[in-house]
Design a protein around this motif. Structure first.
Motif, mmCIF file in Angstrom:
data_model
loop_
_atom_site.group_PDB
_atom_site.id
_atom_site.type_symbol
_atom_site.label_atom_id
_atom_site.label_comp_id
_atom_site.label_asym_id
_atom_site.label_seq_id
_atom_site.Cartn_x
_atom_site.Cartn_y
_atom_site.Cartn_z
ATOM 1 N N LEU A 161 0.859 -1.180 0.000
ATOM 2 C CA LEU A 161 0.000 0.000 0.000
ATOM 3 C C LEU A 161 0.895 1.229 0.000
ATOM 4 C CD1 LEU A 161 -3.124 0.638 0.293
ATOM 5 C CD2 LEU A 161 -2.603 1.136 2.686
ATOM 6 N N ALA A 162 0.583 2.187 -0.872
ATOM 7 C CA ALA A 162 1.419 3.381 -0.989
ATOM 8 C C ALA A 162 0.564 4.638 -0.992
ATOM 9 C CB ALA A 162 2.255 3.316 -2.270
ATOM 10 N N VAL A 163 1.176 5.743 -0.568
ATOM 11 C CA VAL A 163 0.505 7.043 -0.562
ATOM 12 C C VAL A 163 1.413 8.067 -1.234
ATOM 13 C CG1 VAL A 163 -0.772 6.531 1.555
ATOM 14 C CG2 VAL A 163 1.451 7.678 1.703
ATOM 15 N N LEU A 164 0.825 9.191 -1.606
ATOM 16 C CA LEU A 164 1.616 10.286 -2.165
ATOM 17 C C LEU A 164 2.328 11.036 -1.046
ATOM 18 C CD1 LEU A 164 -0.443 12.102 -4.953
ATOM 19 C CD2 LEU A 164 1.689 10.822 -5.209
ATOM 20 N N GLU A 165 3.572 11.375 -1.290
ATOM 21 C CA GLU A 165 4.340 12.197 -0.362
ATOM 22 C C GLU A 165 5.068 13.235 -1.209
ATOM 23 O OE1 GLU A 165 8.087 11.301 2.429
ATOM 24 O OE2 GLU A 165 6.270 10.244 3.069
ATOM 25 N N GLY A 166 4.401 14.372 -1.419
ATOM 26 C CA GLY A 166 4.940 15.377 -2.330
ATOM 27 C C GLY A 166 4.901 14.848 -3.746
ATOM 28 N N ASP A 167 6.059 14.819 -4.407
ATOM 29 C CA ASP A 167 6.129 14.278 -5.760
ATOM 30 C C ASP A 167 6.708 12.870 -5.758
ATOM 31 O OD1 ASP A 167 8.680 14.896 -5.030
ATOM 32 O OD2 ASP A 167 9.211 15.964 -6.877
ATOM 33 N N ARG A 168 6.576 12.186 -4.623
ATOM 34 C CA ARG A 168 7.074 10.823 -4.489
ATOM 35 C C ARG A 168 5.952 9.882 -4.063
ATOM 36 N NH1 ARG A 168 12.601 10.270 -3.402
ATOM 37 N NH2 ARG A 168 13.793 11.937 -4.388
ATOM 38 N N VAL A 169 6.220 8.605 -4.230
ATOM 39 C CA VAL A 169 5.327 7.551 -3.757
ATOM 40 C C VAL A 169 5.994 6.895 -2.556
ATOM 41 C CG1 VAL A 169 4.287 5.321 -4.313
ATOM 42 C CG2 VAL A 169 4.397 7.116 -6.054
ATOM 43 N N ARG A 170 5.298 6.843 -1.435
ATOM 44 C CA ARG A 170 5.844 6.231 -0.221
ATOM 45 C C ARG A 170 5.084 4.940 0.092
ATOM 46 N NH1 ARG A 170 10.189 6.908 3.238
ATOM 47 N NH2 ARG A 170 9.838 9.159 3.454
ATOM 48 N N VAL A 171 5.802 3.831 0.217
ATOM 49 C CA VAL A 171 5.195 2.560 0.601
ATOM 50 C C VAL A 171 5.004 2.560 2.116
ATOM 51 C CG1 VAL A 171 5.465 0.049 0.655
ATOM 52 C CG2 VAL A 171 6.235 1.352 -1.342
ATOM 53 N N VAL A 172 3.755 2.390 2.566
ATOM 54 C CA VAL A 172 3.457 2.484 3.998
ATOM 55 C C VAL A 172 3.065 1.150 4.620
ATOM 56 C CG1 VAL A 172 2.810 4.915 3.847
ATOM 57 C CG2 VAL A 172 1.050 3.162 3.562
ATOM 58 N N ALA A 173 2.773 0.154 3.794
ATOM 59 C CA ALA A 173 2.427 -1.167 4.328
ATOM 60 C C ALA A 173 2.758 -2.217 3.277
ATOM 61 C CB ALA A 173 0.947 -1.238 4.700
ATOM 62 N N VAL A 198 -1.807 5.969 -10.623
ATOM 63 C CA VAL A 198 -3.077 5.761 -9.920
ATOM 64 C C VAL A 198 -3.211 6.753 -8.769
ATOM 65 C CG1 VAL A 198 -4.382 4.138 -8.480
ATOM 66 C CG2 VAL A 198 -3.298 3.347 -10.596
ATOM 67 N N LEU A 199 -2.129 6.976 -8.023
ATOM 68 C CA LEU A 199 -2.174 7.920 -6.910
ATOM 69 C C LEU A 199 -2.427 9.347 -7.375
ATOM 70 C CD1 LEU A 199 0.714 6.652 -4.610
ATOM 71 C CD2 LEU A 199 -1.707 6.814 -4.021
ATOM 72 N N THR A 203 -14.538 10.865 0.918
ATOM 73 C CA THR A 203 -14.997 11.849 -0.069
ATOM 74 C C THR A 203 -14.963 11.315 -1.494
ATOM 75 O OG1 THR A 203 -12.789 12.788 -0.414
ATOM 76 C CG2 THR A 203 -14.114 13.708 1.386
ATOM 77 N N GLY A 204 -14.361 10.151 -1.677
ATOM 78 C CA GLY A 204 -14.229 9.587 -3.015
ATOM 79 C C GLY A 204 -12.898 9.867 -3.669
ATOM 80 N N ALA A 205 -12.073 10.702 -3.035
ATOM 81 C CA ALA A 205 -10.752 11.007 -3.588
ATOM 82 C C ALA A 205 -9.797 9.835 -3.371
ATOM 83 C CB ALA A 205 -10.188 12.256 -2.926
ATOM 84 N N THR A 206 -8.867 9.652 -4.300
ATOM 85 C CA THR A 206 -7.854 8.605 -4.156
ATOM 86 C C THR A 206 -6.876 9.001 -3.059
ATOM 87 O OG1 THR A 206 -8.002 7.966 -6.487
ATOM 88 C CG2 THR A 206 -5.995 7.351 -5.308
ATOM 89 N N ILE A 207 -6.747 8.168 -2.025
ATOM 90 C CA ILE A 207 -5.851 8.480 -0.913
ATOM 91 C C ILE A 207 -4.690 7.497 -0.813
ATOM 92 C CG2 ILE A 207 -7.665 9.601 0.427
ATOM 93 C CD1 ILE A 207 -7.764 7.029 2.147
ATOM 94 N N ALA A 208 -4.787 6.377 -1.530
ATOM 95 C CA ALA A 208 -3.725 5.372 -1.492
ATOM 96 C C ALA A 208 -3.868 4.482 -2.719
ATOM 97 C CB ALA A 208 -3.805 4.537 -0.217
ATOM 98 N N ALA A 209 -2.859 3.667 -2.945
ATOM 99 C CA ALA A 209 -2.900 2.714 -4.051
ATOM 100 C C ALA A 209 -2.477 1.344 -3.536
ATOM 101 C CB ALA A 209 -1.982 3.156 -5.183
ATOM 102 N N LEU A 210 -3.259 0.349 -3.881
ATOM 103 C CA LEU A 210 -2.952 -1.038 -3.528
ATOM 104 C C LEU A 210 -2.290 -1.689 -4.739
ATOM 105 C CD1 LEU A 210 -3.250 -3.490 -1.593
ATOM 106 C CD2 LEU A 210 -5.470 -3.913 -2.682
ATOM 107 N N THR A 211 -1.096 -2.233 -4.540
ATOM 108 C CA THR A 211 -0.336 -2.806 -5.652
ATOM 109 C C THR A 211 0.035 -4.255 -5.373
ATOM 110 O OG1 THR A 211 0.628 -0.653 -6.207
ATOM 111 C CG2 THR A 211 1.758 -2.604 -7.058
ATOM 112 N N VAL A 212 -0.209 -5.095 -6.362
ATOM 113 C CA VAL A 212 0.295 -6.469 -6.339
ATOM 114 C C VAL A 212 1.392 -6.548 -7.400
ATOM 115 C CG1 VAL A 212 -0.205 -8.917 -6.702
ATOM 116 C CG2 VAL A 212 -1.925 -7.437 -5.644
ATOM 117 N N PRO A 213 2.662 -6.660 -6.991
ATOM 118 C CA PRO A 213 3.739 -6.832 -7.972
ATOM 119 C C PRO A 213 3.751 -8.299 -8.427
ATOM 120 C CG PRO A 213 4.644 -6.663 -5.759
ATOM 121 C CD PRO A 213 3.167 -6.542 -5.622
#
Length: 222
Positions: free
Chosen positions: A105-117, A145-146, A174-184
């Motif tokens: 699971l990842a979230v936006l952190e500025g102009d980067r993608v941060r993996v949080v779980a 996606v994020l 609210t319906g906004a994208t807050i994270a992305a679930l990824t299966v590599p």
């Protein structure tokens, strides 16, 4: 804008160093940090010592300084992020068990993608992404996606050959994208679940996480 009369030089030095090293995954030597921040080695020496002692920096044997995990640890104390992980992890574990692949699971952190779980694959062979890892938004399926451009995306991983990223948007109340679930997705003789089934189950898991966070399909956003 900070008023000159309220400037704290030592704090400014520390923040300049942290922000500099955030963009230097290989780290920098003390002299390089001094040059990049426009200060002398003597001016930053004590700041580096303090940041290292507090865990914000790590110094390698060769003398190069890198960011430590302290900032990441502090970020994980933030209530919204803890809530996201608490909701997502049980669903992610079910997904990993079902498709026999890892997921993250990842979230936006500025102009980067941060993996949080991250949840490991239960199979003997799999691919994992380190929690805390940072990637550029541009050029990655998770980043697209994020950024809100896609509900889901399936394509070859831009950084790792042989991996197909299956990414689905996670939405907040609210319906906004807050994270992305990824299966590599790793396609080998160990892969017992078809790629198309992995896509369907990742989509379903992202939807379950979103609904647990308060998203109502057709009412609060897409």
């Amino acid at each position: 804008m900070t008023q000159p009369g309220y400037a704290v030089p030592a704090l400014d030095k520390a923040l300049d160093i942290l922000e500099l090293l955030a963009d230097e995954p290989a780290g920098l030597a003390q002299s390089e940090i001094a040059e990049a921040t426009g200060r002398s080695v003597g001016q930053i020496f004590r700041v580096l010592v303090s940041l290292e002692r507090r865990g914000y920096l790590v110094r390698e044997r060769g003398g190069r300084y890198l960011l430590g995990t302290r900032l990441f640890d502090l970020a994980h104390r933030h209530a919204p992020l803890r809530g996201l992980e608490a909701v997502a992890l049980p669903i992610m574990r079910e997904l990993a068990d079902s498709v026999r692949q890892s997921c993250n699971l990842a979230v936006l952190e500025g102009d980067r993608v941060r993996v949080v779980a991250q949840v490991e694959s239960p199979a003997d062979f799999g691919y994992r992404v380190r929690v805390g890892a940072l990637f550029d938004v541009a050029g990655t399926a998770t980043g697209e996606v994020l950024a809100g451009d896609r509900d889901e995306l399936v394509r070859a991983d831009a950084l790792q050959p042989g991996i197909t990223d299956v990414v689905a948007a996670v939405r907040g109340a609210t319906g906004a994208t807050i994270a992305a679930l990824t299966v590599p997705y790793v396609s080998t003789s160990f892969s017992t679940v078809a790629h198309t089934q992995v896509v369907q189950q990742a989509r379903s898991a992202a939807r379950d996480i979103s609904q647990a966070l308060g998203w109502i399909p057709g009412v609060t956003g897409r």
